[in-house]
Design an enzyme around this catalytic site. Structure first.
Site, short mmCIF file in Angstrom:
data_model
loop_
_atom_site.label_atom_id
_atom_site.label_comp_id
_atom_site.label_asym_id
_atom_site.label_seq_id
_atom_site.Cartn_x
_atom_site.Cartn_y
_atom_site.Cartn_z
N CYS A 85 49.23 66.89 58.63
CA CYS A 85 48.23 66.42 59.51
C CYS A 85 47.82 66.95 60.69
CB CYS A 85 48.52 64.78 59.33
SG CYS A 85 49.03 64.31 60.60
N CYS B 93 49.63 65.28 63.53
CA CYS B 93 51.09 65.35 63.40
C CYS B 93 51.62 66.82 63.74
CB CYS B 93 51.42 65.22 61.94
SG CYS B 93 50.86 63.50 61.45
#
Length: 122
Positions: A44, A47
């Site tokens: 992600c 992230c």
């Protein structure tokens, strides 16, 4: 000869599977330590932006606070365990293991350090 090549290919595939196995889930919260766990996924975008921050914080707080990461795409059951609504989510615990703060989305290094330092000062 074909049999030997097939066996070698099978061994290579099985070996690759071992290398790609999911990382173990760390103990959360770490016993007797201030803990910050970032729950997200290696793929992600926010992230990924947090990954170098977490690496720096892990080194800076070594021996003082645990800075942990759990990939919920590898360990889907952890999303339910922590009651996640979105990733990344950062959860902070005091030394007694009580959750004290939760943040959803990208969190910068200064904000994480501020929370960790406040917990360490207790």
């Amino acid at each position: 000869m074909k049999h030997a090549a097939l066996c070698c290919a099978l061994v290579m595939v099985l070996s690759a599977g071992v290398c790609l196995a999911a990382t173990p889930v760390p103990e959360v919260p770490a016993k007797g330590m201030v803990t910050m766990v970032d729950i997200g996924a290696k793929a992600c975008v926010p992230c990924k932006m947090m990954a170098p921050i977490l690496e720096e914080l892990e080194k800076e707080y070594q021996g003082k606070a645990a800075v942990l990461f759990i990939d919920v795409w590898e360990h889907r059951e952890q999303g339910a365990r922590f009651g996640l609504k979105l990733i990344p989510t950062q959860i902070f615990y005091d030394k007694a293991g009580k959750e004290t703060y939760r943040h959803e989305g990208f969190m910068d290094k200064a904000a994480i350090s501020e929370k960790l330092d406040a917990l360490l000062a207790q």
